[in-house]
Each structure stands twice: as C-alpha cells, then as structure tokens.
Design a protein around this motif. Sequence first.
Motif, PDB file in Angstrom:
ATOM      1  N   LEU A  90      -1.894  16.130  24.107  1.00 33.62           N
ATOM      2  CA  LEU A  90      -2.041  17.322  24.944  1.00 33.62           C
ATOM      3  C   LEU A  90      -3.501  17.712  25.123  1.00 33.62           C
ATOM      4  CD1 LEU A  90       1.001  19.291  23.585  1.00 33.62           C
ATOM      5  CD2 LEU A  90       0.761  18.283  25.848  1.00 33.62           C
ATOM      6  N   TYR A  91      -4.374  17.177  24.271  1.00 35.82           N
ATOM      7  CA  TYR A  91      -5.812  17.443  24.359  1.00 35.82           C
ATOM      8  C   TYR A  91      -6.580  16.316  25.031  1.00 35.82           C
ATOM      9  CZ  TYR A  91      -4.783  20.873  20.687  1.00 35.82           C
ATOM     10  OH  TYR A  91      -4.260  21.896  19.949  1.00 35.82           O
ATOM     11  N   GLY A  92      -6.010  15.139  25.056  1.00 38.94           N
ATOM     12  CA  GLY A  92      -6.714  13.967  25.567  1.00 38.94           C
ATOM     13  C   GLY A  92      -5.950  12.716  25.192  1.00 38.94           C
ATOM     14  N   PRO A  93      -6.643  11.665  24.848  1.00 41.35           N
ATOM     15  CA  PRO A  93      -5.944  10.411  24.533  1.00 41.35           C
ATOM     16  C   PRO A  93      -5.238  10.463  23.171  1.00 41.35           C
ATOM     17  CG  PRO A  93      -8.293  10.156  24.187  1.00 41.35           C
ATOM     18  CD  PRO A  93      -8.092  11.526  24.799  1.00 41.35           C
ATOM     19  N   TYR A  94      -4.280   9.556  23.025  1.00 45.01           N
ATOM     20  CA  TYR A  94      -3.645   9.386  21.722  1.00 45.01           C
ATOM     21  C   TYR A  94      -4.722   8.985  20.722  1.00 45.01           C
ATOM     22  CZ  TYR A  94       0.908   9.318  24.060  1.00 45.01           C
ATOM     23  OH  TYR A  94       2.015   9.652  24.776  1.00 45.01           O
ATOM     24  N   GLY A  95      -4.565   9.403  19.476  1.00 42.76           N
ATOM     25  CA  GLY A  95      -5.589   9.055  18.494  1.00 42.76           C
ATOM     26  C   GLY A  95      -5.170   9.366  17.079  1.00 42.76           C
ATOM     27  N   ALA A  96      -5.717  10.454  16.534  1.00 44.46           N
ATOM     28  CA  ALA A  96      -5.536  10.786  15.122  1.00 44.46           C
ATOM     29  C   ALA A  96      -4.072  10.996  14.745  1.00 44.46           C
ATOM     30  CB  ALA A  96      -6.349  12.027  14.769  1.00 44.46           C
ATOM     31  N   ASP A  97      -3.289  11.604  15.640  1.00 40.48           N
ATOM     32  CA  ASP A  97      -1.878  11.835  15.320  1.00 40.48           C
ATOM     33  C   ASP A  97      -1.102  10.522  15.233  1.00 40.48           C
ATOM     34  OD1 ASP A  97      -1.961  14.622  15.022  1.00 40.48           O
ATOM     35  OD2 ASP A  97      -1.743  14.931  17.178  1.00 40.48           O
ATOM     36  N   VAL A  98      -1.362   9.607  16.149  1.00 37.28           N
ATOM     37  CA  VAL A  98      -0.680   8.308  16.117  1.00 37.28           C
ATOM     38  C   VAL A  98      -1.050   7.560  14.840  1.00 37.28           C
ATOM     39  CG1 VAL A  98      -0.502   6.049  17.227  1.00 37.28           C
ATOM     40  CG2 VAL A  98      -0.381   8.114  18.608  1.00 37.28           C
ATOM     41  N   ALA A  99      -2.295   7.594  14.460  1.00 35.53           N
ATOM     42  CA  ALA A  99      -2.731   6.924  13.231  1.00 35.53           C
ATOM     43  C   ALA A  99      -2.036   7.537  12.011  1.00 35.53           C
ATOM     44  CB  ALA A  99      -4.248   7.005  13.084  1.00 35.53           C
ATOM     45  N   PHE A 100      -1.922   8.856  11.975  1.00 31.76           N
ATOM     46  CA  PHE A 100      -1.264   9.530  10.853  1.00 31.76           C
ATOM     47  C   PHE A 100       0.233   9.200  10.825  1.00 31.76           C
ATOM     48  CE2 PHE A 100       0.448  13.340   8.647  1.00 31.76           C
ATOM     49  CZ  PHE A 100      -0.179  13.142   7.428  1.00 31.76           C
ATOM     50  N   ILE A 101       0.872   9.180  12.005  1.00 31.43           N
ATOM     51  CA  ILE A 101       2.286   8.821  12.096  1.00 31.43           C
ATOM     52  C   ILE A 101       2.494   7.385  11.626  1.00 31.43           C
ATOM     53  CG2 ILE A 101       4.137   8.316  13.759  1.00 31.43           C
ATOM     54  CD1 ILE A 101       3.205  10.907  15.252  1.00 31.43           C
ATOM     55  N   ASP A 102       1.608   6.484  12.013  1.00 29.98           N
ATOM     56  CA  ASP A 102       1.704   5.094  11.544  1.00 29.98           C
ATOM     57  C   ASP A 102       1.672   5.031  10.016  1.00 29.98           C
ATOM     58  OD1 ASP A 102       1.933   3.983  14.068  1.00 29.98           O
ATOM     59  OD2 ASP A 102      -0.178   3.376  14.196  1.00 29.98           O
ATOM     60  N   ARG A 103       0.777   5.810   9.399  1.00 26.76           N
ATOM     61  CA  ARG A 103       0.697   5.814   7.934  1.00 26.76           C
ATOM     62  C   ARG A 103       1.979   6.403   7.317  1.00 26.76           C
ATOM     63  NH1 ARG A 103      -4.477   7.515   9.203  1.00 26.76           N
ATOM     64  NH2 ARG A 103      -4.178   9.618   8.408  1.00 26.76           N
ATOM     65  N   ALA A 104       2.511   7.446   7.942  1.00 22.04           N
ATOM     66  CA  ALA A 104       3.745   8.063   7.437  1.00 22.04           C
ATOM     67  C   ALA A 104       4.918   7.083   7.535  1.00 22.04           C
ATOM     68  CB  ALA A 104       4.049   9.341   8.225  1.00 22.04           C
ATOM     69  N   LEU A 105       5.011   6.364   8.639  1.00 23.88           N
ATOM     70  CA  LEU A 105       6.081   5.374   8.792  1.00 23.88           C
ATOM     71  C   LEU A 105       5.912   4.235   7.784  1.00 23.88           C
ATOM     72  CD1 LEU A 105       6.402   5.253  12.674  1.00 23.88           C
ATOM     73  CD2 LEU A 105       8.126   6.094  11.062  1.00 23.88           C
ATOM     74  N   THR A 106       4.690   3.779   7.584  1.00 22.63           N
ATOM     75  CA  THR A 106       4.426   2.736   6.593  1.00 22.63           C
ATOM     76  C   THR A 106       4.870   3.203   5.214  1.00 22.63           C
ATOM     77  OG1 THR A 106       2.602   1.823   7.874  1.00 22.63           O
ATOM     78  CG2 THR A 106       2.608   1.343   5.504  1.00 22.63           C
ATOM     79  N   HIS A 107       4.544   4.444   4.879  1.00 19.46           N
ATOM     80  CA  HIS A 107       4.945   5.039   3.595  1.00 19.46           C
ATOM     81  C   HIS A 107       6.467   4.984   3.443  1.00 19.46           C
ATOM     82  CE1 HIS A 107       4.781   7.910   0.225  1.00 19.46           C
ATOM     83  NE2 HIS A 107       5.792   8.520   0.816  1.00 19.46           N
ATOM     84  N   ALA A 108       7.205   5.386   4.485  1.00 18.26           N
ATOM     85  CA  ALA A 108       8.672   5.395   4.428  1.00 18.26           C
ATOM     86  C   ALA A 108       9.226   3.983   4.282  1.00 18.26           C
ATOM     87  CB  ALA A 108       9.242   6.064   5.675  1.00 18.26           C
ATOM     88  N   PHE A 109       8.701   3.039   5.057  1.00 19.87           N
ATOM     89  CA  PHE A 109       9.191   1.667   5.002  1.00 19.87           C
ATOM     90  C   PHE A 109       8.872   0.990   3.663  1.00 19.87           C
ATOM     91  CE2 PHE A 109       9.741   2.102   9.557  1.00 19.87           C
ATOM     92  CZ  PHE A 109      10.840   1.300   9.824  1.00 19.87           C
ATOM     93  N   GLU A 110       7.783   1.399   3.016  1.00 18.06           N
ATOM     94  CA  GLU A 110       7.434   0.830   1.712  1.00 18.06           C
ATOM     95  C   GLU A 110       8.309   1.382   0.586  1.00 18.06           C
ATOM     96  OE1 GLU A 110       3.253   1.739   1.415  1.00 18.06           O
ATOM     97  OE2 GLU A 110       2.677  -0.126   2.436  1.00 18.06           O
ATOM     98  N   ARG A 111       8.829   2.561   0.751  1.00 21.47           N
ATOM     99  CA  ARG A 111       9.579   3.210  -0.308  1.00 21.47           C
ATOM    100  C   ARG A 111      11.093   3.150  -0.152  1.00 21.47           C
ATOM    101  NH1 ARG A 111       4.787   4.407  -0.118  1.00 21.47           N
ATOM    102  NH2 ARG A 111       3.541   5.202  -1.811  1.00 21.47           N
ATOM    103  N   CYS A 112      11.569   2.905   1.062  1.00 26.86           N
ATOM    104  CA  CYS A 112      13.008   2.901   1.315  1.00 26.86           C
ATOM    105  C   CYS A 112      13.404   1.681   2.134  1.00 26.86           C
ATOM    106  CB  CYS A 112      13.423   4.155   2.092  1.00 26.86           C
ATOM    107  SG  CYS A 112      13.157   5.692   1.199  1.00 26.86           S
ATOM    108  N   ALA A 113      14.635   1.250   1.954  1.00 21.41           N
ATOM    109  CA  ALA A 113      15.191   0.178   2.789  1.00 21.41           C
ATOM    110  C   ALA A 113      15.668   0.831   4.082  1.00 21.41           C
ATOM    111  CB  ALA A 113      16.350  -0.499   2.076  1.00 21.41           C
TER     112      ALA A 113
END
Length: 188
Positions: free
Chosen positions: A57-80
């Motif tokens: 909403l402010y401009g290009p995709y960036g910091a939020d996508v990177a943070f979401i990627d880390r959150a998804l990685t965290h979930a996939f590493e800890r759960c099946a």
Amino acid sequence: MYVPPSYNPATPTPLVLMLHGAGQSAEIGIAPFLSLADAAGIVLIAPDSRGGTWDFLYGPYGADVAFIDRALTHAFERCAIDPARVVIEGFSDGASYALSLGITNGDLFSRVIAFSPCILAPAAEVGRPRIFISHGTADRILPIDSCGRRLADRLATAGYIVDFHEFVGPHRVPPDIAKAALEWMEKA
C-alpha cells in the motif's frame, strides 16, 4: 503461530497464514480462526506487518514479504504441513494483501480467504487458487459496491473460482462468516 493440541507430526496438517487489517496486530489478525482451529486441526500463523499496514500500500512489495517468508519457513520447519492445503487469509488491508499475494503465489496457496478486501495488486498470476470473499453490506470503511462486489466480479471474469458472501453488517468478520470460510477451505 498456533498449533492445535490435536496436531500429530505423522499427519500433515493444513496451514492458514492470517493477515491483519491496517493499524491492527497479529493478535487481532489470528482471531477469526483461533476459536475454530482446534476442531479443524489447522496450524495458524499470523505475522505483524512491518509498518502500520502491509507494504504494497506504500509502494513495492518488500519487508513484509520477506517477514512472511521467514514466518512460513518457521512453520514448515516445526510442523508437518500439507503442501496442498496452505491457505492465505486476511481482513481489510490484510484481505487485499492476501488476495494479491495469493494470486502471485498460487503455486503455494491453494485457497485465498479475503474478509472485506478492496485492492488487488498481484505482482504476477501464478496458478489458480480458489477464492472466498466476504463483505458487509453496511461497510462504511470499504464500501461493498466499490470493493468486495467489484473484486469478486473482476476475479470471476479473469477465470478464478470465487465464492462471494455478503452479510448484513459493518466492516468486520462475523463468527458465522469465519466458520463458513473455514468450512469452505476444508472442501476438496
């Protein structure tokens, strides 16, 4: 991240990435499904946006996508996690972000749940996730005609399978709409 007590690492489970509205937090963003997660057996992950709302909403995709990627990685590493049942959900600005990211990453997200969205700004169109949109007829923040109805029509015209739910009420996620979205998500 919320993992239901019934979680069994031997059985891959669905995951829902939940995105809050502008000025809200992960605690508010996770609320629509939190009371339903145990019965449904789903893992929930709700990151905070890096600013007052999601970066596109402010401009290009960036910091939020990177943070979401880390959150998804965290979930996939800890759960099946069942890769065929990864869903993105959001409310208000989070719904617009969920639609945009879900369409951009349709190879990851099989379904998109958007509660009261208004903007659609995918970086690309990959795959064809199924889409659930709900919107209140008395929404004065993001009016249904120029937002929910318009987006549902636009997406259906573009060939997406869209399940559109109108409800009588303001800018919110009623419990019965959250339950309907979760039931829709669980359908094959």
